[in-house]
Design a protein around this motif. Structure first.
Motif, mmCIF file in Angstrom:
data_model
loop_
_atom_site.group_PDB
_atom_site.id
_atom_site.type_symbol
_atom_site.label_atom_id
_atom_site.label_comp_id
_atom_site.label_asym_id
_atom_site.label_seq_id
_atom_site.Cartn_x
_atom_site.Cartn_y
_atom_site.Cartn_z
ATOM 1 N N LEU A 62 54.901 39.628 49.383
ATOM 2 C CA LEU A 62 56.057 39.771 50.265
ATOM 3 C C LEU A 62 55.594 40.380 51.584
ATOM 4 N N ILE A 63 55.850 39.676 52.676
ATOM 5 C CA ILE A 63 55.531 40.167 54.011
ATOM 6 C C ILE A 63 56.843 40.309 54.765
ATOM 7 N N PRO A 64 57.394 41.510 54.889
ATOM 8 C CA PRO A 64 58.638 41.677 55.644
ATOM 9 C C PRO A 64 58.367 41.540 57.148
ATOM 10 N N VAL A 65 59.170 40.703 57.814
ATOM 11 C CA VAL A 65 58.985 40.422 59.238
ATOM 12 C C VAL A 65 60.343 40.456 59.921
ATOM 13 N N ASP A 66 60.308 40.486 61.259
ATOM 14 C CA ASP A 66 61.553 40.295 62.007
ATOM 15 C C ASP A 66 61.856 38.809 62.074
ATOM 16 N N GLU A 87 65.772 46.830 54.809
ATOM 17 C CA GLU A 87 67.113 47.356 54.603
ATOM 18 C C GLU A 87 68.163 46.254 54.586
ATOM 19 N N TRP A 88 67.883 45.108 55.110
ATOM 20 C CA TRP A 88 68.831 44.003 55.125
ATOM 21 C C TRP A 88 68.046 42.699 55.177
ATOM 22 N N GLY A 89 68.750 41.630 54.892
ATOM 23 C CA GLY A 89 68.107 40.331 54.890
ATOM 24 C C GLY A 89 67.539 39.968 53.531
ATOM 25 N N PHE A 90 66.776 38.873 53.504
ATOM 26 C CA PHE A 90 66.210 38.363 52.258
ATOM 27 C C PHE A 90 65.050 39.208 51.757
ATOM 28 N N SER A 91 64.430 40.004 52.615
ATOM 29 C CA SER A 91 63.287 40.795 52.167
ATOM 30 C C SER A 91 63.688 41.805 51.088
ATOM 31 N N LYS A 92 64.893 42.363 51.178
ATOM 32 C CA LYS A 92 65.354 43.296 50.151
ATOM 33 C C LYS A 92 65.540 42.594 48.808
ATOM 34 N N GLU A 93 66.098 41.372 48.830
ATOM 35 C CA GLU A 93 66.294 40.632 47.584
ATOM 36 C C GLU A 93 64.961 40.286 46.931
ATOM 37 N N LEU A 143 57.341 35.208 53.545
ATOM 38 C CA LEU A 143 57.681 35.969 54.736
ATOM 39 C C LEU A 143 59.200 36.019 54.815
ATOM 40 N N ALA A 144 59.776 37.204 54.817
ATOM 41 C CA ALA A 144 61.231 37.341 54.747
ATOM 42 C C ALA A 144 61.696 38.403 55.730
ATOM 43 N N THR A 145 62.852 38.170 56.294
ATOM 44 C CA THR A 145 63.473 39.143 57.199
ATOM 45 C C THR A 145 64.308 40.129 56.370
#
Length: 997
Positions: free
Chosen positions: A276-280, A413-419, A406-408
């Motif tokens: 998982l790579i959290p990105v903007d 705190e919000w977006g698909f990266s949290k899921e 890669l998920a926002t």
């Protein structure tokens, strides 16, 4: 005068950026409207106070930290939407997709109504004032977000722009702004503001180095961060430089940084894990997605590579609500990227490549060359059901396959990266790869910040890995720690909460109406009311009743400041009762005055835009669409919430519902076979198999959004985290070495440091003060000379202006006509020898033929002469009170002092890099030898001292040219005289020889 005040992000861990610049004459400029992941409306209070005095707005980057609160302010702060804003085209387009993704991902972005405002309403309405229901403000709709960003004026790099001012701003006719490339993000800007004698450079979050997608900041004249050690003329020696002090903890080259990222991914997917790579969703995601896509192309398409099986079996995803729109904009903005991306795009647009240059059995085997952002391996996920399906498949696979997602958003705190994090947290094979240091908020650290602190502590064990080049990096085990996660959801208001919300809304409308000059009506209300009146005169009786109801609702809300009263009585209507009430044909006008004594007439106003008359879509509905609209309007279950807001369902929503229904009835072809580059999902990778087509065709039932008034419901739960954590800095920020190198080259007279922690800002302030003071002392021969460096906290104004020896005078008309202007670097230069007189008078002369004496007599006869002001500081000043420069009388012009002052001089600044290019273009050989020495044809050396003196030295005939025009021969001879005179001619071409007046 120049005063600076940071509104957010100074001397703190927060990355939010807001700054206020106040110039002479009351001109106020707001730079950036940033926010953080808390979305606290209290952080915008100081900005709200400054809105009625702002002149215009400048936006630097398309990130939440720089533009996240722009749509919120446009919707909820009065007059904010009337302030002109300026940004580059990529910042406008990507900022719009970022904001739409933000409001579609979390209800927190809508922000809650402050408890202090609700306490007054609750007390007035006999509700319990201690309640904290977390009532949400109405978020801006996608249409409103589009309209807000469409109002931003687009600018180009290096093109000066004279901005428009807000209706309540002082005059800014002598102000220009220019954007320069800042690197780091697409369209990111370094702003140069020129106002009179003030030259201000605002540079926050820039990057000097080139990256895969973005070119470096445009500080140096060599272009994009290399090839020269001289700062471009427009950014040199500003009166004030506003610079960010936040720098990465560790600095790696671009090649090592990319290698560490890919090696971390390869080790994880080799053991069947998920990365998982959290990105903007708008800025740095372009750099990461481009790097991973091309890494997959190199590994999978290269059959000679032994590691290609690892990448061929792995699946690559990019998840975000508006990521398709972001990539669509990126494909149309290649000219804003690095030259390598432009060449790659041109190669892809040039045609098709052939596998075989001849016929094989009568068939050609051609394929289309993929562009930089025409992804072959990266799959796009824009719906929650698609992400859930991918995660479900990862859990059900008997033979685990590696996945990279890669998920926002980067804060988690919000977006698909949290899921994704909640799904993969329990497996030790998985990896969370952080790409930038998360911000630290005052209340509670974000999930990304918590994971980063765990990585920093290295408490539960470390796995040290080594790259192919021998570099080592670390992956930290989470060790089963518990992580608290808070989920935000919306719930429709009912009961006491709904009553409190209605009372608060009515109070807010009344306050806004009172603040607009006491007219009782806001500008938006006037617009809506006029539209209702104009539409009434052209519609049928049925439509007329509908528009009358709209006008009555608006008037009732304005006059009574309450949504409960929706009907006006006959006394309030007055003479308008003849057209506003059906069945009324008589009105008593005896004793009436003004408009009450005349029959009311409504002027029909044609509604149009820049393309002509507006088209009403409802007039062109098909029969089935009309039935759907009527059925939805008459269905009480669907219109209950809409009636609570006093609005009917939008036809756009009706059309969207029809399209959604039709899409379920007949499926579209699989997107994996689409050749359209702007498709929502990119071309599928052959190695990914049929699963990617199933993801594209998956059409799930999304959660029905809550319309109308709602409150925020927070639920918290804890999860056990067993995965690994790694950190590779992909923030793209400038490092300390770049700051220490460039700031002395820029040579600012005042330095303001913002956007960094207190420790970073104070340490950089000490270093820069030493460097700039030493440089200033060397140039001015004054060992005690110092440069002021400011590190203001949030909400504190600092005076960063510079004392200049400049005066405002006016020129007599006769003297202005005699001036001979010389052009130097775009500036007009002329010398003046005259007499300075107070108040525009003329000095008397004994010679009757003196021009000044003649014009004095003419003015005494009643014909005033015209005047010209060199510099205007105050436009309201009386020109007769300014001192006047006039021609010298004859009796003074013959003095020796005047003759000595009228000698010709050289003006201008020669840069060795420009001289080198000029000599190369003229056919000479020119190269730099040592520090500040240019050698031409191996015979002539040109040096430039720190004081600006140009030294020209030949093997046979040395020669020196001073900045003031003095020349001295230091030798003689005839060797190399052709090159020497050619170089001297080029030097004089750059310098203007200004003759004496």
């Amino acid at each position: 005068m120049f005063s600076f005040c940071p509104l957010q992000g100074a001397l703190s861990e927060s990355t939010a950026s807001q700054s206020l610049l106040e110039l002479d004459g009351g001109v106020k400029i707001l730079v950036d409207v940033g926010w953080d992941e808390t979305f606290a409306v209290e952080k915008l209070r100081e900005l709200e106070k400054q809105v009625p005095t702002l002149s215009f707005i400048l936006l630097t980057h398309a990130t939440v930290a720089h533009i996240g609160a722009y749509a919120h302010c446009c919707k909820h702060i009065p007059l904010f939407s009337t302030i002109p804003a300026y940004a580059t085209r990529p910042v406008i387009d990507l900022g719009r997709t970022l904001t739409q993704d933000l409001y579609a991902s979390t209800p927190l972005a809508a922000t809650t109504i402050p408890t202090s405002s609700l306490a007054e309403v609750a007390y007035a309405s006999s509700q319990a004032p201690s309640l904290n229901p977390n009532l949400l403000l109405q978020p801006p709709s996608p249409e409103e977000i589009t309209r807000y960003f469409a109002n931003i004026q687009a600018v180009q790099y290096s093109q000066p722009q004279q901005p428009r001012s807000s209706p309540f701003s002082p005059d800014i006719t002598n102000l220009t702004v220019t954007a320069y490339n800042s690197g780091r993000t697409l369209g990111g800007a370094i702003w140069h503001i020129q106002h009179g004698l003030e030259s201000i450079v605002y540079a926050v979050d820039w990057n000097q180095g080139k990256e895969n997608v973005f070119s470096g900041a445009a500080w140096l004249s060599g272009g994009h961060g290399g090839g020269s050690t001289e700062v471009i003329e427009q950014l040199r020696k500003p009166t004030a430089l506003v610079c960010s002090s936040r720098t990465p903890d560790a600095t790696l080259s671009r090649a090592k940084r990319d290698e560490q990222l890919l090696e971390s991914i390869k080790l994880c997917i080799a053991r069947g894990g998920t990365v998982l790579i959290p990105v903007d969703s708008s800025a740095r995601v372009l750099e990461l997605s481009y790097l991973l896509e091309h890494a997959w192309r190199n590994e999978v398409d290269n059959n000679n590579n032994n590691n290609n099986e690892i990448f061929r079996n792995a699946q690559l995803y990019l998840a975000g609500h508006s990521i398709g729109s972001t990539l669509k904009h990126a494909r149309s903005l290649f000219e804003w990227m690095d030259d390598k991306i432009v060449r790659e795009f041109e190669a892809a647009a040039g045609g098709k490549e052939s596998h075989s240059r001849g016929q094989r059995g009568g068939h050609h085997h051609d394929h289309k060359v993929a562009g930089p952002f025409d992804f072959k391996h990266l799959r796009l996920l824009e719906r929650k059901g698609q992400v859930s399906w991918v995660l479900k498949q990862a859990l059900e696979d008997l033979e685990p396959k590696g996945r990279v997602i890669l998920a926002t958003d980067s804060s988690l705190e919000w977006g698909f990266s949290k899921e994704v994090l909640k799904s993969i947290a329990g497996d030790a094979r998985n990896l969370v790869l952080l790409t930038e240091k998360p911000a630290l908020n005052e209340n509670k650290p974000s999930i990304a910040r918590t994971l980063w602190e765990w990585w920093k502590e290295r408490k539960d064990g470390v796995a040290t890995e080594q790259t192919t080049s021998g570099e080592t990096f670390e992956q930290v085990y989470a060790g089963g720690r518990e992580l608290e996660i808070a989920d935000a959801s919306k719930q429709a208001l009912e009961g006491n909460d709904l009553s409190v919300y209605q009372q608060w809304l009515a109070t807010k409308q009344q306050l806004q109406a009172t603040s607009h000059g006491g007219s009782g009506m806001t500008w938006e209300a006037w617009t809506d009311l006029n539209d209702a009146l104009s539409d009434t005169s052209t519609e049928s009786e049925e439509s007329e009743t509908e528009q009358q109801g709209k006008a009555l609702n608006i008037s009732a809300n304005i006059k009574q400041a309450s949504r409960k009263k929706v009907v006006l009585n006959d006394e309030d209507l007055g003479v308008n009762i003849l057209i506003k009430k059906r069945g009324v044909y008589d009105y008593e006008v005896r004793g009436k005055k003004g408009r009450e004594a005349m029959f009311p007439a409504v002027a029909q106003r044609r509604r149009h835009d820049e393309f002509g008359d507006l088209i009403r879509p409802e007039d062109y509905l098909r029969a089935e669409e009309r039935e759907v609209a009527d059925r939805q309007e008459t269905d009480p279950a669907k219109t209950k919430q809409e009636d609570s807001l006093g609005k009917k369902r939008s036809l756009i929503a009706v059309n969207a519902a029809n399209k959604a229904t039709n899409s379920k009835r007949e499926k579209q072809p699989a997107r994996a076979h689409s050749d359209e580059p702007d498709d929502a999902s990119a071309t599928g990778a052959p190695g990914n198999g049929p699963q990617t087509e199933e993801v594209d065709e998956l059409d799930e039932e999304e959660d029905v959004p809550v319309l109308g008034p709602a409150k925020l419901v927070m639920t918290t739960h804890k999860i056990s985290v067993n995965l690994r954590i790694a950190f590779v800095d992909f923030s793209g920020l400038h490092d300390k070495r770049s700051l220490h190198m460039l700031i002395p080259l820029i040579q600012p007279r005042r330095l303001v440091l913002v956007a960094g922690t207190e420790q970073e800002s104070q340490a950089l302030a000490v270093d820069c003060k030493k460097l700039l003071s030493a440089q200033l002392a060397a140039n001015s021969s004054n060992e005690s000379a110092t440069v002021d460096v400011f590190t203001p906290p949030v909400g504190t104004f600092v005076n960063a202006s510079v004392d200049t020896n400049a005066w405002v005078v006016k020129l007599s008309d006769y003297l202005a006509k005699k001036l001979k202007w010389q052009n130097v670097n775009g500036l007009g230069i002329a010398t003046i020898t005259g007499v300075l007189l107070p108040g525009g008078g003329f000095i008397p002369s004994d010679d009757p033929n003196d021009e000044g004496n003649k014009r004095q007599k003419t003015e005494e006869g009643g014909s005033p002469s015209s005047s010209m002001a060199l510099t205007t500081v105050n436009n309201d000043a009386n020109p007769r009170t300014l001192p006047t420069v006039d021609v010298l009388p004859v009796n003074l012009a013959a003095t020796a002092t005047v003759k000595a002052a009228s000698q010709p001089l050289h003006a201008g600044d020669l840069r060795l890099a420009d001289l080198r290019r000029a000599m190369l273009h003229a056919g000479h050989k020119a190269e730099f030898r040592g520090e500040g020495t240019l050698l031409i044809d191996e015979t002539v050396a040109v040096r430039k001292s720190a004081a600006g003196r140009i030294e020209l030295e030949s093997v046979a005939l040395p020669f020196a040219v001073g900045p003031g025009g003095g020349r001295s021969l230091m030798g003689g001879g005839g060797g190399g005289r052709g090159t020497f005179y050619a170089v001297r001619e080029k030097i004089y071409d750059v310098l203007a020889v200004v003759p004496g007046a």
